[in-house]
Motif scaffolding. Structure first.
Motif, PDB file in Angstrom:
ATOM      1  N   GLU A 129       0.834  -1.200   0.000  1.00  0.00           N
ATOM      2  CA  GLU A 129       0.000   0.000   0.000  1.00  0.00           C
ATOM      3  C   GLU A 129       0.872   1.254   0.000  1.00  0.00           C
ATOM      4  O   GLU A 129       0.560   2.241  -0.666  1.00  0.00           O
ATOM      5  CB  GLU A 129      -0.935  -0.017   1.209  1.00  0.00           C
ATOM      6  CG  GLU A 129      -2.016  -1.097   1.093  1.00  0.00           C
ATOM      7  CD  GLU A 129      -2.887  -1.190   2.331  1.00  0.00           C
ATOM      8  OE1 GLU A 129      -2.439  -0.731   3.415  1.00  0.00           O
ATOM      9  OE2 GLU A 129      -4.009  -1.719   2.221  1.00  0.00           O
ATOM     10  N   GLY A 132       1.892   2.232  -3.304  1.00  0.00           N
ATOM     11  CA  GLY A 132       0.852   2.756  -4.185  1.00  0.00           C
ATOM     12  C   GLY A 132      -0.126   1.731  -4.718  1.00  0.00           C
ATOM     13  O   GLY A 132      -0.957   2.053  -5.573  1.00  0.00           O
ATOM     14  N   PHE A 133      -0.069   0.478  -4.213  1.00  0.00           N
ATOM     15  CA  PHE A 133      -0.951  -0.577  -4.702  1.00  0.00           C
ATOM     16  C   PHE A 133      -2.160  -0.738  -3.792  1.00  0.00           C
ATOM     17  O   PHE A 133      -2.041  -0.677  -2.568  1.00  0.00           O
ATOM     18  CB  PHE A 133      -0.204  -1.901  -4.788  1.00  0.00           C
ATOM     19  CG  PHE A 133       0.847  -1.944  -5.858  1.00  0.00           C
ATOM     20  CD1 PHE A 133       0.532  -2.315  -7.154  1.00  0.00           C
ATOM     21  CD2 PHE A 133       2.159  -1.583  -5.568  1.00  0.00           C
ATOM     22  CE1 PHE A 133       1.497  -2.340  -8.143  1.00  0.00           C
ATOM     23  CE2 PHE A 133       3.134  -1.613  -6.557  1.00  0.00           C
ATOM     24  CZ  PHE A 133       2.807  -1.988  -7.844  1.00  0.00           C
ATOM     25  N   GLN A 134      -3.320  -0.989  -4.411  1.00  0.00           N
ATOM     26  CA  GLN A 134      -4.549  -1.235  -3.668  1.00  0.00           C
ATOM     27  C   GLN A 134      -4.807  -2.739  -3.606  1.00  0.00           C
ATOM     28  O   GLN A 134      -4.791  -3.430  -4.623  1.00  0.00           O
ATOM     29  CB  GLN A 134      -5.740  -0.547  -4.334  1.00  0.00           C
ATOM     30  CG  GLN A 134      -7.045  -0.704  -3.565  1.00  0.00           C
ATOM     31  CD  GLN A 134      -8.267  -0.180  -4.323  1.00  0.00           C
ATOM     32  OE1 GLN A 134      -8.184   0.113  -5.520  1.00  0.00           O
ATOM     33  NE2 GLN A 134      -9.389  -0.056  -3.634  1.00  0.00           N
ATOM     34  N   THR A 150      -2.587  -0.842  -9.278  1.00  0.00           N
ATOM     35  CA  THR A 150      -2.388   0.599  -9.305  1.00  0.00           C
ATOM     36  C   THR A 150      -2.521   1.078 -10.736  1.00  0.00           C
ATOM     37  O   THR A 150      -2.351   0.287 -11.678  1.00  0.00           O
ATOM     38  CB  THR A 150      -1.007   0.997  -8.745  1.00  0.00           C
ATOM     39  OG1 THR A 150      -0.935   2.429  -8.637  1.00  0.00           O
ATOM     40  CG2 THR A 150       0.125   0.522  -9.648  1.00  0.00           C
ATOM     41  N   ASP A 151      -2.832   2.345 -10.907  1.00  0.00           N
ATOM     42  CA  ASP A 151      -2.875   2.905 -12.257  1.00  0.00           C
ATOM     43  C   ASP A 151      -1.903   4.080 -12.405  1.00  0.00           C
ATOM     44  O   ASP A 151      -2.012   4.864 -13.341  1.00  0.00           O
ATOM     45  CB  ASP A 151      -4.296   3.343 -12.632  1.00  0.00           C
ATOM     46  CG  ASP A 151      -4.869   4.390 -11.685  1.00  0.00           C
ATOM     47  OD1 ASP A 151      -4.138   4.836 -10.769  1.00  0.00           O
ATOM     48  OD2 ASP A 151      -6.040   4.761 -11.855  1.00  0.00           O
ATOM     49  N   LYS A 152      -0.961   4.168 -11.474  1.00  0.00           N
ATOM     50  CA  LYS A 152       0.008   5.253 -11.512  1.00  0.00           C
ATOM     51  C   LYS A 152       1.434   4.693 -11.482  1.00  0.00           C
ATOM     52  O   LYS A 152       1.761   3.936 -10.575  1.00  0.00           O
ATOM     53  CB  LYS A 152      -0.207   6.212 -10.328  1.00  0.00           C
ATOM     54  CG  LYS A 152      -1.544   6.944 -10.385  1.00  0.00           C
ATOM     55  CD  LYS A 152      -1.713   7.843  -9.185  1.00  0.00           C
ATOM     56  CE  LYS A 152      -2.999   8.651  -9.269  1.00  0.00           C
ATOM     57  NZ  LYS A 152      -4.197   7.824  -9.366  1.00  0.00           N
TER      58      LYS A 152
END
Length: 229
Positions: A129, A132-134, A150-152
């Motif tokens: 997390e 940056g991962f959900q 993630t999309d970033k």
């Protein structure tokens, strides 16, 4: 007397050869995806995909290193082995890992950890997390699969597995086979485009698209697996 089962990287070849059929009832939803899921669109190969994988690789590694630095004293006091969860491998898999292969513009990564049990999640989920991962779902019956997204800076599917995982070996074998066999690489490229066009025309999601191309994936894997017999 039966001959011992062959292994590859410590994984039973029999387990690697065994097909797994998706079981929606075996999916445990953790959270709903933030934002829109990637579309079923196949694009031309992009040399920047390798750079994006390396970025995600660095981000994941840094998050685990930061945990180890901040929790070092506490970890020394803990008797729970799960507190020592470490990264065994970070593999770029899927079509974006094969130069010259068209793909959905989504990086797929296999993260192999030293421990991937329910109790160990509290030690590695915060790291991912922080990177940056959900955390979206877990599939206990599919080799303990955990799925993060993630999309970033671009969409990335992060698949978390434990050690000696048959699915990790399947992904590696499939990728390496496509790297070395242009005929099957071309076959897979055509199949991906055809299946994506059909799925888009019917308004289907990624799950249906993946199911459409499954037959050809198994056909290619069967040829790759002949070298394991």
């Amino acid at each position: 007397m039966a001959l011992p089962d062959k292994t590859i990287n410590g994984v039973s070849v029999k387990a690697v050869l065994e097909d797994f059929d998706d079981d929606p009832d075996g999916v445990q939803r953790i959270a709903e995806r933030k934002g829109k899921a990637p579309e079923v669109t196949i694009v031309e190969p992009n040399p920047e995909w390798l750079e994006q994988f390396q970025l995600f690789n660095s981000r994941i590694t840094a998050a685990f290193e930061a945990r180890d630095a901040s929790d070092e004293v506490q970890q020394q006091k803990e008797s729970d082995e799960a507190s020592r969860v470490t990264i065994l491998a970070i593999n770029h898999v899927g079509s974006t890992s094969v130069p010259g292969l068209p793909a959905k513009a989504v990086i797929d990564i296999d993260l192999v950890l030293s421990e991937n049990s329910l109790s160990s999640e509290r030690f590695y989920v915060p790291c991912l997390e922080a990177a940056g991962f959900q955390f979206l779902l877990r599939e206990p019956d599919w080799h303990g699969h955990r799925f993060f997204y993630t999309d970033k800076p671009m969409p990335c599917n992060l698949h978390v597995w434990g050690p000696r995982c048959p699915e990790v070996e399947r992904h590696r074998i499939f990728r390496n086979w496509l790297l070395e066999h242009c005929d099957d690489r071309d076959l897979y490229a055509r199949t991906k485009r055809e299946c994506a066009d059909l799925s888009k025309g019917k308004g289907e999601a990624v799950a249906e698209y993946n199911l459409r191309k499954q037959g050809v994936i198994r056909e290619i894997l069967a040829r790759a697996f002949e070298t394991l017999q």
